[in-house]
Design an enzyme around this catalytic site. Sequence first.
Site, PDB file in Angstrom:
ATOM      1  N   GLU A 143       0.819  -1.220   0.000  1.00 21.19           N
ATOM      2  CA  GLU A 143       0.000   0.000   0.000  1.00 21.19           C
ATOM      3  C   GLU A 143       0.849   1.266   0.000  1.00 21.19           C
ATOM      4  O   GLU A 143       0.572   2.205  -0.726  1.00 21.19           O
ATOM      5  CB  GLU A 143      -0.951   0.016   1.204  1.00 21.19           C
ATOM      6  CG  GLU A 143      -2.263  -0.718   0.970  1.00 21.19           C
ATOM      7  CD  GLU A 143      -2.118  -2.231   0.994  1.00 21.19           C
ATOM      8  OE1 GLU A 143      -1.049  -2.716   1.404  1.00 21.19           O
ATOM      9  OE2 GLU A 143      -3.077  -2.922   0.605  1.00 21.19           O
ATOM     10  N   HIS A 194     -10.889  -4.665   9.171  1.00 23.98           N
ATOM     11  CA  HIS A 194     -11.711  -4.477   7.974  1.00 23.98           C
ATOM     12  C   HIS A 194     -12.945  -3.644   8.306  1.00 23.98           C
ATOM     13  O   HIS A 194     -14.026  -3.895   7.779  1.00 23.98           O
ATOM     14  CB  HIS A 194     -12.155  -5.830   7.400  1.00 23.98           C
ATOM     15  CG  HIS A 194     -11.029  -6.673   6.909  1.00 23.98           C
ATOM     16  ND1 HIS A 194     -10.158  -7.330   7.754  1.00 23.98           N
ATOM     17  CD2 HIS A 194     -10.603  -6.959   5.644  1.00 23.98           C
ATOM     18  CE1 HIS A 194      -9.257  -8.004   7.030  1.00 23.98           C
ATOM     19  NE2 HIS A 194      -9.510  -7.790   5.748  1.00 23.98           N
TER      20      HIS A 194
END
Lengths: 455, 665
Positions: B400, B469
Amino acid sequence: MPFEITIPRLGWSMEEGTFVRWLKKAGDFIQAGEAVFELEGEKAAQDIEAVDSGILRIPANAPQPGTIVAVGAVIGFLVAEGEATPTVGSSNPSSAAVNQASLPKPIALEPKVVEPVSAPAAAPSVRRLAREMGIKLASLEGSGPAGRITADDVRTPISKRPLTTTASAAPAHAAGVASPRARRVAGELGIDWRRLQGTGRDGRVRERDVRQAASGPDSGTPATVVSVSSRRRTISNRMMASRDRTAPVTLTTRVDATNLVSLRNQFKQAGSGGTIPSYTDIVVKLTTLALQQHPMLAVRDEADKWVIPEMPDGLHIGLAVDTDDGLVVPVVHGAGALGLFDLAKRTLGLIEKSRTGRLTVAEMQGAVFTITNLGAFGIDGFTPIINVPETAVLGLGRIRREPVVIDDQIVARDQMTLSLTFDHRIVDGAPAARFLQTVSQAIENPSAWLLRGEG
Amino acid sequence: MTSVSAASTYLGIYRTMQLIRQTEEELARCHQRGLIHGACHTYVGEEAIASSVCAHLRKEDVVFSTHRGHGHALAKGLPPSELIAELFGRQTGCSRGRGGSMHLFSPEVGMMGTSGIVGPCVLQACGGGYSFKMKKIDNVAVAFFGDGAVNNGAFHEGLNMASIWKLPVLFICENNQFATEVPFAYAAGNPSVGSRGVAYGLPGLTVDGNDAIELSRVASEAVERARSGGGPTLIECMTYRTRAHAEGMGDFGYRTREDVDGWKQRCPIQRLRTNCVAEKLISAADFDAVDAEIKKLVDEARRLAEAGPFPDPATATQHAYSESPRSSTTPIQNVRPAATVREITMTQATHEALSEEMAKNPLIFVMGEGIGKRGGNFMTTAGLYNIYGPTRLCDTPICERGFVGLACGAGMTGTRPVIDFMFADFVLDSVGEIVNQIAKMQYMSSGRLKMPVLLRGCIGIGHSAATHHSGNYYAMYAQIPGLKVVVPSSAYDAKGLFKHALNSDDPVLFLEHREILSIKGPVPEGEYEIEFGRANVVRSGRDVTVVALARMVHLTLSVCDELEKSGISVEVIDPRTVLPLDIETILQSVKKTGRLLVVDEGFAPCGFAVDVAAQVADRGFNDLDAPIKRINGAFTPTPYSPPLEKAVVPQSDDILKAIRDLMNE
């Protein structure tokens, strides 16, 4: 030998005061006559001048700003170069004996701008409350610990306090809290939310409570809702502002207006088509003369300072004028410097403009004093409302020929009632009364006063 | 190389080295005299590297640099007067006084910035390379960085991405043997940087960084390889800085005077001169002429810099955001037309927006894990790979930080990346790139660089996604000037806002609540955009204003009818964008209702609800008939087990109760 700096007595009944702050630093050389510290007495804070010269020494146990100190307490020393600093006696400095010799000279009023009293101790929430209510903390006395001002001190309307505050005057307990919106709506509707019973949590006054109060009792009687013009709204707001921000007291007196009437008759007879000064015009002019002798009555309370206008050029006088749309107060700018006939022409123009709604904003601003005349309606005495931020307003009553005893003879004289409302925060009763006396004398001998010119 | 062209190249390199040396020495003097207001890291001793590499670059090629970047900027063509003026804090400086020594920008000559953070330049150069690949032009991107950068994740992620996508990038490591004062010999398990190229499948070599002639040869080859599609090269240049880390710092706690004096003897400028004179390539007189010319130039530059005005303090916040006028011709339609029949999901809505814009704008590309052939974890790019291919729908390694940093460099060089990071939690690894680079780039460059980067991903608690998440991070990003933060609650809003983001020059965090992705809502067939900073009055009411985002809008709406039956009329406002926040619409509503509830799934401290409440308390104080209430998610990581999960998210009953309480205040 070191000189002691002591707490002087400000006013005859003062036993203790609040030490506000040092105006000089330890180690500074102080000349006699220089202000050394600030002390708050019963009515005001003052800069206290040194009576001796020397280097300022502040002992470790000197009072901290905001603490209460007894009159006569030694709070510091002025020493010569190289001279040792004595210690303040181990006894509590606040218990020191009153030192009559240390009483300061009376402090003359001379600056153009009078700094209001610096705010005494109060919690932030209390300061906020005072701000919201438009009340100056300096105008209050604290009932909390160490003279700290409490919320109750703020809420108790100052106007409901006795004229001379005494310790025994218990504050009347006022209502609790209102939501900001309720307060705003209350202001708009001219309702005192403090009188309302709140229906919110813990009795909080809410908008609905205010609106309900505004719509009157819940009876089913038919009523007409009056639409509120913006002029009316302005008047309403200004009246409430006056009530919230001033401590009004009204003095009334009877005055012999015979000479005033006669003077006006002379003007009439001598008149050749020009403007003949009205009674109000003459009184306006006389008042500007009296104000020059009593400048504190012409103070404008502007945000954080009290301002005395220039004399006589800055003596702008407001004139209450009744119109179909309600009250307006046009301002005769420079009334203090205008001749009577010019003044009369000016007021006539302003009144005409008021009645036809053509006044400019500038023509309604800047007054230092207002005069209102209800004599035409047969009114004698009344309680005029101070036009904030001014300090006072003079109400003129009707002129009426009445029997009066003069030299044990009953004679017919023209009599008139004067009503002076003044802001006790700024001026005390005695000076206000003296001002009214001066105005009365001027009205009783108008020719002499007008001829003599400046007060 | 003929001797004539070699002589001309070397004299050019010599000239650049002298320009750097003399400018740096002038800056050191100015620092002592107090003319430089912040840090000043000089490049003295390392001049050969920037000079030799940049000698082979074109103006359109781009350079990304570090805190020790004066030399790179000058070598790339920045006039010395602009460099000195910048350090003097003047309006005439290359960053208009917004940057200083560590934020030098001159995109006009391909100088894409120095950075106060070690590492990002590696990723940004990859982004520059990616832009050139997208645009199919043979420009080259160069990252200059020190040995301190090579043990950083950015180095690893950047070299790997450049390798797998064969990006036209030069990674120039200036190994001056100390990361500030930490010896590289201590900090590196493998002390050879050049040898690390092998690990990433790209050519890597080590050269003498004080040998301008050898450097020039190596750089020339690497640049040629990059231009011709051969991919990246890693070059480790062994060198030494002969001044302290920064001006004013001590120098002999971590190295000795003898070491420094020894390296001064190996001065690259003298070395080139001596070699060229010995080889009779260039005469001593020619070198002397250059020295004199540079001295005049630097004196004049310093004089000019000192004469430059300071920037106007009134402009201090200018350039935090783009000021370019809207170029999109798509109609603005902030309020949904009443007669909308077609219903689609929020995912379909953003997919439609992305498809429409990609068709129009060939500079848009999407990066993320599984967004290529797979079509995205949430079907965000389904079918687009078949139309636009692997460069515009680029699957990434799981890095990322790497691809977000790459997106920054791509945005700086004129393409428009869409970063699809699936879950907002994943992108926390790249927050430094977002906050320090992407958000600040337009400001640091005084508005001369644009940052059209769209960062999208899911937020929100539900379905036992547990704590990696499910984060709601909008408040965190909303504290960063330079970003825009979108949190849509409906398909209509999502499409219009997504399209607006793709037509804006500012970086946008587009955060989609996963629990409402499949809720259908009316979306018209035609194209439209919704402006940022325009709240939506979702439902009109009289008695209480509820401000909510994303799923909380739906939850609030679910209790409004019941409240209406008991005489409580609720107005629901969805700001749609947290940054910028449309406080005016909220204030107008509170003016009407007198009561405010903010329902915020995010955490309470310093959060979204706090900000709304504070602004209303401030500006709408006199309209409030009751205290402001807030409902927030519990201040805890998200639990997995359903009853625990339910306990940390605001529920409709909580909203119902809060509104009733508010009415009783």
